[in-house]
Design a protein around this motif. Structure first.
Motif, short mmCIF file in Angstrom:
data_model
loop_
_atom_site.label_atom_id
_atom_site.label_comp_id
_atom_site.label_asym_id
_atom_site.label_seq_id
_atom_site.Cartn_x
_atom_site.Cartn_y
_atom_site.Cartn_z
N CYS A 9 0.83 -1.21 0.00
CA CYS A 9 0.00 0.00 0.00
C CYS A 9 0.86 1.26 0.00
O CYS A 9 0.59 2.22 -0.73
N ARG A 10 1.91 1.24 0.81
CA ARG A 10 2.79 2.41 0.90
C ARG A 10 3.51 2.64 -0.43
O ARG A 10 3.60 3.77 -0.92
N ALA A 46 1.02 3.98 -2.97
CA ALA A 46 0.68 5.37 -2.68
C ALA A 46 1.81 6.31 -3.08
O ALA A 46 1.57 7.39 -3.63
N ASN A 47 3.05 5.91 -2.80
CA ASN A 47 4.20 6.72 -3.19
C ASN A 47 4.29 6.85 -4.71
O ASN A 47 4.62 7.91 -5.25
N ARG A 66 1.54 9.15 -5.79
CA ARG A 66 1.62 10.44 -5.10
C ARG A 66 0.37 10.79 -4.31
O ARG A 66 -0.21 11.88 -4.43
N TYR A 67 -0.06 9.86 -3.49
CA TYR A 67 -1.07 10.17 -2.48
C TYR A 67 -0.62 9.52 -1.18
O TYR A 67 0.36 8.77 -1.17
N THR A 68 -1.29 9.86 -0.11
CA THR A 68 -0.84 9.37 1.19
C THR A 68 -1.98 8.73 1.98
O THR A 68 -3.14 9.12 1.84
N TYR A 69 -1.63 7.75 2.78
CA TYR A 69 -2.52 7.21 3.80
C TYR A 69 -2.19 7.90 5.12
O TYR A 69 -1.06 8.36 5.31
N ASN A 70 -3.15 7.96 6.01
CA ASN A 70 -2.90 8.54 7.33
C ASN A 70 -2.75 7.40 8.33
O ASN A 70 -3.74 6.87 8.83
N TYR A 114 3.63 1.14 9.16
CA TYR A 114 3.41 1.75 7.86
C TYR A 114 4.55 2.73 7.66
O TYR A 114 4.56 3.81 8.25
N GLY A 115 5.53 2.33 6.89
CA GLY A 115 6.76 3.12 6.80
C GLY A 115 7.46 3.08 8.15
O GLY A 115 7.78 2.01 8.67
N THR A 147 5.99 4.50 10.84
CA THR A 147 4.94 4.72 11.84
C THR A 147 4.41 3.39 12.36
O THR A 147 4.05 2.50 11.59
#
Length: 199
Positions: A40-41, A44-45, A48-52, A76-77, A79
């Motif tokens: 997912c990460r 998203a990268n 060019r969008y992000t998860y919170n 997640y990364g 985090t």
């Protein structure tokens, strides 16, 4: 998905059920779940969008007793994803025990609130035909109040009786019937069944 990670039933992948912008990742192992988080990460990268990750949570569903050995953490990364015994997804509280904690008093309050919000939106001088009110009750009130009722697994007979009482109260008001009208008449005049049958 071509990925071998995540939950499958037969050859059908069920690893990431999604509703609008809410996504759930399902896996039989922590390693598989971590791989899916990484996927997912990376995706998203790439786009060019992000998860919170602060709004994310993990939940282990296992009937066996946990050992004292600490389990690997999910990230997640950089985090850390917090693990919780319950999590709310699409308005449904999921529990690590697999049981849906249903509060009948909240359901009854929601049933009354939604019904009277509709009933009071029409001026008293105009009024509504009971058949029209019954259609609104079926189309708007019951689906909202009984959302996720398929997951209720611990409704007692007394709780069901309370729910039936609220159901009958709304139908009496819709038909302008006296308070002590028999229950079979309240439902039968409009062709309704018990709320237990709806569930």
């Amino acid at each position: 998905s071509a990925s071998t990670y995540g939950l499958h039933i037969g050859e059908v992948p069920l690893s990431a059920p999604t509703q609008a912008d809410d996504i759930v990742l399902l896996s039989l192992s922590r390693k598989g779940l971590q791989e899916m988080l990484d996927m997912c990460r990376n995706y998203a990268n790439r786009w060019r969008y992000t998860y919170n990750p602060a709004k994310c949570s993990s939940m282990l569903m296992d009937r066996r007793q946990r050992q004292n050995t600490p389990l690997p953490v999910l990230r997640y990364g950089e985090t850390l994803i917090q693990e919780n015994p319950t999590y709310t997804h699409l308005g449904i509280v999921q529990s690590c025990s697999g049981k849906y904690p249903c509060n009948i008093d909240d359901v009854r309050q929601g049933l009354r609130r939604t019904y009277f919000m509709l009933a009071n939106s029409v001026p008293a001088a105009v009024g509504l035909n009971p058949c029209v009110m019954a259609k609104l009750y079926t189309a708007c009130v019951l689906p909202k109040a009984l959302f996720a009722c398929e997951l209720w697994n611990s409704v007692s007979a007394s709780d069901m009786a309370k729910l039936e009482s609220t159901h009958h109260m709304c139908l009496k008001h819709a038909q302008n019937l006296p308070h002590l009208t028999r229950s079979d008449m309240v439902t039968g005049l409009l062709g309704f069944t018990s709320i237990q049958a709806h569930i």
